[in-house]
Every structure is written in C-alpha cells, then in structure tokens.
Scaffold this motif. Sequence first.
Motif, PDB file in Angstrom:
ATOM      1  N   GLY A 437       0.807  -1.212   0.000  1.00 14.01           N
ATOM      2  CA  GLY A 437       0.000   0.000   0.000  1.00 14.01           C
ATOM      3  C   GLY A 437       0.841   1.263   0.000  1.00 14.01           C
ATOM      4  N   THR A 438       1.955   1.270   0.743  1.00 15.59           N
ATOM      5  CA  THR A 438       2.802   2.461   0.840  1.00 15.59           C
ATOM      6  C   THR A 438       3.502   2.747  -0.485  1.00 15.59           C
ATOM      7  OG1 THR A 438       3.184   1.973   3.175  1.00 15.59           O
ATOM      8  CG2 THR A 438       4.681   3.534   2.112  1.00 15.59           C
ATOM      9  N   ILE A 439       4.072   1.710  -1.105  1.00 19.43           N
ATOM     10  CA  ILE A 439       4.774   1.910  -2.377  1.00 19.43           C
ATOM     11  C   ILE A 439       3.803   2.366  -3.460  1.00 19.43           C
ATOM     12  CG2 ILE A 439       6.040   0.739  -4.219  1.00 19.43           C
ATOM     13  CD1 ILE A 439       7.301  -1.031  -2.070  1.00 19.43           C
ATOM     14  N   ALA A 440       2.683   1.673  -3.589  1.00 24.81           N
ATOM     15  CA  ALA A 440       1.704   2.032  -4.620  1.00 24.81           C
ATOM     16  C   ALA A 440       1.119   3.417  -4.364  1.00 24.81           C
ATOM     17  CB  ALA A 440       0.600   0.982  -4.672  1.00 24.81           C
ATOM     18  N   GLY A 441       0.771   3.697  -3.104  1.00 27.86           N
ATOM     19  CA  GLY A 441       0.210   4.999  -2.784  1.00 27.86           C
ATOM     20  C   GLY A 441       1.206   6.122  -2.942  1.00 27.86           C
ATOM     21  N   GLY A 442       2.463   5.879  -2.561  1.00 22.71           N
ATOM     22  CA  GLY A 442       3.484   6.909  -2.683  1.00 22.71           C
ATOM     23  C   GLY A 442       3.786   7.273  -4.122  1.00 22.71           C
ATOM     24  N   ILE A 443       3.645   6.340  -5.034  1.00 24.96           N
ATOM     25  CA  ILE A 443       3.962   6.604  -6.434  1.00 24.96           C
ATOM     26  C   ILE A 443       2.727   7.014  -7.225  1.00 24.96           C
ATOM     27  CG2 ILE A 443       4.781   5.534  -8.581  1.00 24.96           C
ATOM     28  CD1 ILE A 443       6.648   3.827  -6.890  1.00 24.96           C
ATOM     29  N   GLY A 444       1.600   6.354  -6.970  1.00 26.28           N
ATOM     30  CA  GLY A 444       0.428   6.587  -7.813  1.00 26.28           C
ATOM     31  C   GLY A 444      -0.770   7.199  -7.131  1.00 26.28           C
ATOM     32  N   GLY A 445      -0.669   7.545  -5.856  1.00 24.28           N
ATOM     33  CA  GLY A 445      -1.812   8.150  -5.188  1.00 24.28           C
ATOM     34  C   GLY A 445      -2.595   7.150  -4.351  1.00 24.28           C
ATOM     35  N   TRP A 446      -3.544   7.657  -3.583  1.00 23.37           N
ATOM     36  CA  TRP A 446      -4.238   6.815  -2.602  1.00 23.37           C
ATOM     37  C   TRP A 446      -5.106   5.745  -3.256  1.00 23.37           C
ATOM     38  CZ3 TRP A 446      -9.533   6.414  -2.318  1.00 23.37           C
ATOM     39  CH2 TRP A 446     -10.286   7.377  -2.976  1.00 23.37           C
ATOM     40  N   ARG A 447      -5.689   6.038  -4.432  1.00 20.92           N
ATOM     41  CA  ARG A 447      -6.517   5.019  -5.088  1.00 20.92           C
ATOM     42  C   ARG A 447      -5.685   3.795  -5.452  1.00 20.92           C
ATOM     43  NH1 ARG A 447      -8.858   9.762  -7.218  1.00 20.92           N
ATOM     44  NH2 ARG A 447     -11.109   9.921  -6.829  1.00 20.92           N
ATOM     45  N   LEU A 448      -4.500   4.044  -5.999  1.00 17.92           N
ATOM     46  CA  LEU A 448      -3.622   2.924  -6.334  1.00 17.92           C
ATOM     47  C   LEU A 448      -3.171   2.202  -5.070  1.00 17.92           C
ATOM     48  CD1 LEU A 448      -2.180   1.394  -8.572  1.00 17.92           C
ATOM     49  CD2 LEU A 448      -0.278   3.004  -8.397  1.00 17.92           C
ATOM     50  N   GLY A 449      -2.950   2.942  -3.992  1.00 17.12           N
ATOM     51  CA  GLY A 449      -2.570   2.318  -2.723  1.00 17.12           C
ATOM     52  C   GLY A 449      -3.665   1.397  -2.196  1.00 17.12           C
ATOM     53  N   VAL A 450      -4.916   1.844  -2.281  1.00 18.43           N
ATOM     54  CA  VAL A 450      -6.040   1.003  -1.833  1.00 18.43           C
ATOM     55  C   VAL A 450      -6.143  -0.254  -2.694  1.00 18.43           C
ATOM     56  CG1 VAL A 450      -8.552   0.893  -1.630  1.00 18.43           C
ATOM     57  CG2 VAL A 450      -7.327   2.921  -0.829  1.00 18.43           C
ATOM     58  N   MET A 451      -5.986  -0.086  -4.021  1.00 19.94           N
ATOM     59  CA  MET A 451      -6.049  -1.243  -4.914  1.00 19.94           C
ATOM     60  C   MET A 451      -4.962  -2.259  -4.571  1.00 19.94           C
ATOM     61  SD  MET A 451      -5.518  -1.483  -9.060  1.00 19.94           S
ATOM     62  CE  MET A 451      -3.754  -1.803  -8.868  1.00 19.94           C
ATOM     63  N   ALA A 452      -3.755  -1.764  -4.288  1.00 21.14           N
ATOM     64  CA  ALA A 452      -2.650  -2.663  -3.950  1.00 21.14           C
ATOM     65  C   ALA A 452      -2.916  -3.400  -2.641  1.00 21.14           C
ATOM     66  CB  ALA A 452      -1.343  -1.870  -3.860  1.00 21.14           C
ATOM     67  N   VAL A 453      -3.482  -2.709  -1.666  1.00 26.49           N
ATOM     68  CA  VAL A 453      -3.801  -3.345  -0.386  1.00 26.49           C
ATOM     69  C   VAL A 453      -4.847  -4.444  -0.584  1.00 26.49           C
ATOM     70  CG1 VAL A 453      -4.906  -2.973   1.854  1.00 26.49           C
ATOM     71  CG2 VAL A 453      -3.144  -1.395   1.057  1.00 26.49           C
ATOM     72  N   LEU A 454      -5.881  -4.158  -1.371  1.00 23.45           N
ATOM     73  CA  LEU A 454      -6.938  -5.149  -1.605  1.00 23.45           C
ATOM     74  C   LEU A 454      -6.399  -6.376  -2.347  1.00 23.45           C
ATOM     75  CD1 LEU A 454      -9.921  -2.812  -2.597  1.00 23.45           C
ATOM     76  CD2 LEU A 454      -9.584  -4.023  -0.440  1.00 23.45           C
ATOM     77  N   MET A 455      -5.575  -6.143  -3.356  1.00 28.72           N
ATOM     78  CA  MET A 455      -5.037  -7.267  -4.123  1.00 28.72           C
ATOM     79  C   MET A 455      -4.058  -8.092  -3.296  1.00 28.72           C
ATOM     80  SD  MET A 455      -4.521  -5.728  -7.968  1.00 28.72           S
ATOM     81  CE  MET A 455      -5.949  -5.358  -8.997  1.00 28.72           C
ATOM     82  N   THR A 456      -3.215  -7.408  -2.533  1.00 32.44           N
ATOM     83  CA  THR A 456      -2.290  -8.125  -1.655  1.00 32.44           C
ATOM     84  C   THR A 456      -3.056  -8.880  -0.580  1.00 32.44           C
ATOM     85  OG1 THR A 456      -0.660  -6.375  -2.030  1.00 32.44           O
ATOM     86  CG2 THR A 456      -0.241  -7.885  -0.206  1.00 32.44           C
ATOM     87  N   GLY A 457      -4.121  -8.269  -0.059  1.00 28.13           N
ATOM     88  CA  GLY A 457      -4.951  -8.956   0.932  1.00 28.13           C
ATOM     89  C   GLY A 457      -5.588 -10.214   0.373  1.00 28.13           C
TER      90      GLY A 457
END
Length: 662
Positions: A437-457
């Motif tokens: 979530g941190t890597i995706a959110g830091g590079i692409g914004g909070w929406r990408l961070g949420v997507m990464a968290v959901l997929m990793t989860g």
Amino acid sequence: MIRGRAASWAFWLGLAGITAVLSLNGKEIAQATGLSWLTKYPQAWQLHLDRQISAALKWLLEEATFGPFQFRDFTRLLSALIEAPYTLLRNLVVDGFAWGRGQQAVPILPPMAWLPVILGFGLLALRLGGARLAVLVTAAFLYLLLFGLWQSAMVTLVSVVIAVPLGVLGGAALGILAFRVRWIDRALRPVLDLMQTVPVFAYLVPILFLFGFGPMAALVATVIYAMPPMVRITTIGLRGVPEEVVEAGRMAGCTRRQLLWKVQLPSARRMMMVGVNQVIMLTLNMVIIASMIGAGGLGYDVLTALRKLDVGRGVEAGFGIVVLAIALDKLSQAAANRGPRDPSGGSWLYRHRWILAWAAVVVASYPLAMAIPPLAVYPAGWQLSTGGFWSAVVSWINLNLYDQIEAVKVAALTWVLVPVKTFLLGIPWAWGLVLAGTIAGGIGGWRLGVMAVLMTGFIITAGLWPEAMITIYLCGVSVVIAMLIGVPIGILAGQNDRAYGVVTLILDTLQTLPSFVYLIPVVMLFKVGDFSAMIAVVMYAIVPAIRYAAVGIRGVDPQLVEAGIVSGCTRGQLIRKVKLPLAMPSILLGLNQTIMLAISMLVITALVGTRDLGQEVYIALTKANAGKGIVAGLAVAFIAMMSDRIITAAIARRTAARETHA
C-alpha cells in the motif's frame, strides 16, 4: 525542492531499512512480543476461496438452469459449433473422410496431399507480399514436411484456422460495442486487464472442468485467451478515425449503421489488422500450451520431447513452431499492409485466377496421390533429421563445459538467487500488506494504494503469501538481469543504424517464438530448478528491454543532442546527461513490458520445477482443481496488475516532471 527530495529519500530508505530488519529478524521479534501470527498467516483465517469457486463451478455445470435449458446445454452447443468446422478441416488435411466410426469406419476420401497445401500458402504469400514472402512461406512449410512434422503441424494449423476467426470476430464485436456504448467500455477495461494478466495455464483449468479433456476445450481456451488484443485495438482504431472523415460520412447522408460499416471500419482497417496479427500470435502460443489438455499438434511433440529429454526431436519440433509462427506472422503483416482490392479490374475469372488455379491443383492431387503414393504421404525414408547433431552438441557441452556451467549455476544460486529468495520469504505478511500500500500509494496516489492493499490482501487470505514471494523473487531477479543486459544493447542499437537493423531482425524473430520453445535448451543444458527458470525468463523477457531502450534513444530530439555537443559534452556525457534522461519514459515502459513477459513466462517455467504461483496453477491443472487454479491465477494477475499500475504511474510522474522543467 532539495529539502523535499531529501525527505523523500529518507522516507524510502527508512522503509527499506524496516523491511530488512523485519525480514531478517521478524520471527524472533514476533515470538518475543507474542505476535507470531503476524509472520505466518493463520490457516484458520484463510478464506478457502478455491473450495467455494470449485463448488460454484460444479453447481453451474450440474444444476444451473436458464429457463428450460441447463448450463451444460450451453457448453455442449458451444462445443458442437466449434467441433463441426474443426472436424471438417481436420478430416480435410489430417485424417481424411470416412463412413462410420472406430474400426468399422470405411475410408471415403484421403486427406489432402502436402503439395496443394504448400502451393496454396505459397500462392497466398505471392499475392499478399510478393516473391520474397512466397519463398519464405514455402520454405517454412517445406521444413515441416522434410523433417517429419507435417501431420503435427497440420493439427496445429487447423486449430489456428478455427480459433483466429472466432477470436477476431468476437473481439471486433466487443470492440465495436465498447466504442459505441461507454458503460460497456468502462466495464470491459478491468476484465481485459485481468484476461491479459491471468497466466495461460489458469485459462485451461476451468475450461477443462467445463468442457472436458480434448481439442474442443483447448480451442475454447485459445479463443478466450487470444481475444483481448482485438477488443482493445478495434476500440482504439475506431476512436482514431479522423473527425473530418466521420463528418464527411454524415454529410453524405449515412445512417449510424452505414457510418460504422462504410466509413469508420474501413478507415480503421489497418489498425484492426494489427489486432488480427496479435490474435494469430497469441492463438499459436496458446495452441501449443493447450496441447496439455488434448489439443495435440506441435506443442504435444515439444512436450513429449521435454518429458523424454529427447534433445533432437524437441529442437526440431521447436523449430517447427518457430517457422510456422514466422510464416503466419509475415502473412498477417502482409495482409495488414496491403491496401483494399479494386473489384472492378478485369473479369471474375481473371480476378480469381489464383484461387481457381489452386482449386484445380487440389482436385488433381487426389488421383495423382493415389497413383504416386509419395504425393499423399511423404515417405519416412526421405525425411531429414538433425536429432543426432543436436544430441551430440548437448552431449559435448555437458561433457566439456559441465564444470564451467555448474560453477556459474552455483555462484548464481549462492550469491544472488538464494539470498534474495530468503530475504523476500522472510518478510512478514502483515508488513508486506503495509509495504504494498505504501509503495503504490506513494507513487500513484491513494486510489492505487487502496487497490494494492486489496489485491495483496486477496493473496494473503488465499494462503498464497510464500508462493507469491517466490514469484516476485524469480520475476524480480530475472527482470533486473534482463534490463542490465537489454538496456545497454538497446542504447548501442539506438545510436547505430546498422546495429539497429541487426538487433531489430533478431528481436522480430524472438518475438515469434512461443514461450514453450525457450524451455528446450534450458532443460537440456541446466536441468531443472530456479536457475533454469531464471535463464528461460530472461531469454523470453529481454526483447522489450532492448526494443524500448533503442526506440527511446532514437526518439531523442536531434536539436537537444546538438545542443549538448555544442556545450562540450563528451560522448559518454551525451548519453548519461542528455539521451538517457530523455529516453527514460520509454525505458520505463520497456521495464513494464519486461515484467509482464517475465510473469507470463514464470507460469510456463513451472514445468522445470519452480515452487511459485505458477507451480500452483500447474498442479491445479494436473488435478483438474478449477478453484485452486483460478485463485492462483488471480494471484499472478494481481501481481502483474500492481506492477503495471505502479510503473505506469512512475512514467506519468517522470513525463510530467520533464515537461515542467522544459
């Protein structure tokens, strides 16, 4: 700005430091604090989605009804619709026609002889691309004949001939719908993303469950796998039609339907032919892999050779796949580059003289084949074989270079592969969730961070965290090596026209090789294991690393290069300070494509003994466990989608920063 950069560097270095500490000491810290569940996801918390999916598919196949029809009626209808033309073509060029079934079958008409098939493709190539293409295509089919691969190649060709029109028509229809209806376009985008990132083996598992073992299941899987590029390219092509062309059609009084069929589709024809080419290549690649569920053909020959470690036969069958892929690729490219035919030139007989001449040869071939048996079936005694040569080459390498190969293999495992694997497997799942979530959110914004968290989860709750880490380790190491080798070659090719021509020719050839083929030399020389998988992935995924680096360097504005020369830059400074920064978006795009190819190849390398998500998909295929195959396939797709979105966001940031400075 300097403070902002320093804070950013400090943040990312701190994140890396915490990851290193938790990877190396996470278990001890968790045990000391009584939070051991943070390092190993409890089995009781797993959702067991594979069981639920398998149960849903079983219900769908056995109990689901739609009015008076059951779902199995739909699968039977689909199989029958595909089976009818497939059986007809297969009888025409492979089996021949007979009355009755089994041992009681009475032959009526033998299969078409090899001569009219070769002549037909030669005439088609001559018509589409001239004498050079005709020589190339004829030579490709002669190779299949002379090396005893004719029957297997015809089985593969029949599958391609059936699957490609279905994929093109289905993809074009969906592309037109997406172009005309916005909500369909929005709904299709994530579906297409998923379809293009789900590993090929994952397609076979539910198809095998629904349609059973055999060529029909293989064809259904092939059509579904090959369709997405046609959907995307059709939509892009229709949207790319100039507005003035569309407006001219409206002014001419075209209805909406006439505008589509007589203006927009003809204008988008060249772009759509690129989609046809992509469907052909994906179809050929999938037909090879689908040999594992009964498709037969050249893919089955390669698979059999791999299982028997028959070097010579494996290489010959692999070359058979290559020459067939090159022939079909060049034919489709020639069709794409050929303009629309003028129907007014000459009489009907004159316009169709090539087809009529070929039809006459086909009719004449049957009595000739009966009178001259070698025209019907090419004699085994006349066939060529390089099997002994390739076996001797591999034996010589293993005898004379075994110590050197083993030393490289041991060094790579000791100093690179095992440490990276140990490090990634040591990362606790809880911290992995935070990290994604941190890597995706830091590079692409909070929406990408949420997507990464959901997929990793999803991956974690499916109980696939260790397998996902092994996938990331193999993919990561392979991509780094591919970029380290590919980018310098691309930079060299981008600055030298002669080198660019040679490299482009090699890359075009490599892109026509189905992924299956790369396993042959790897298994023969390096046996099985992670090192072999890494070599195969690097060989397969290096093409975009080279191509995009070369394109990026060649695309640098000459005026900026001239300004650098005037400023006194040396050749090295010109590359480092002018060309590379400007070509970086293209190189990052190459990195993205390299990762996509590496992930897709990792699933194929399950055949050489890896223990990652690809192996989970392969095991599910061998056991016909649809739920497990789908879950593992989705896990691979989510890793691919996260990396794609993160790198795409990085490219966008890089491009925006360059435009701001400019």
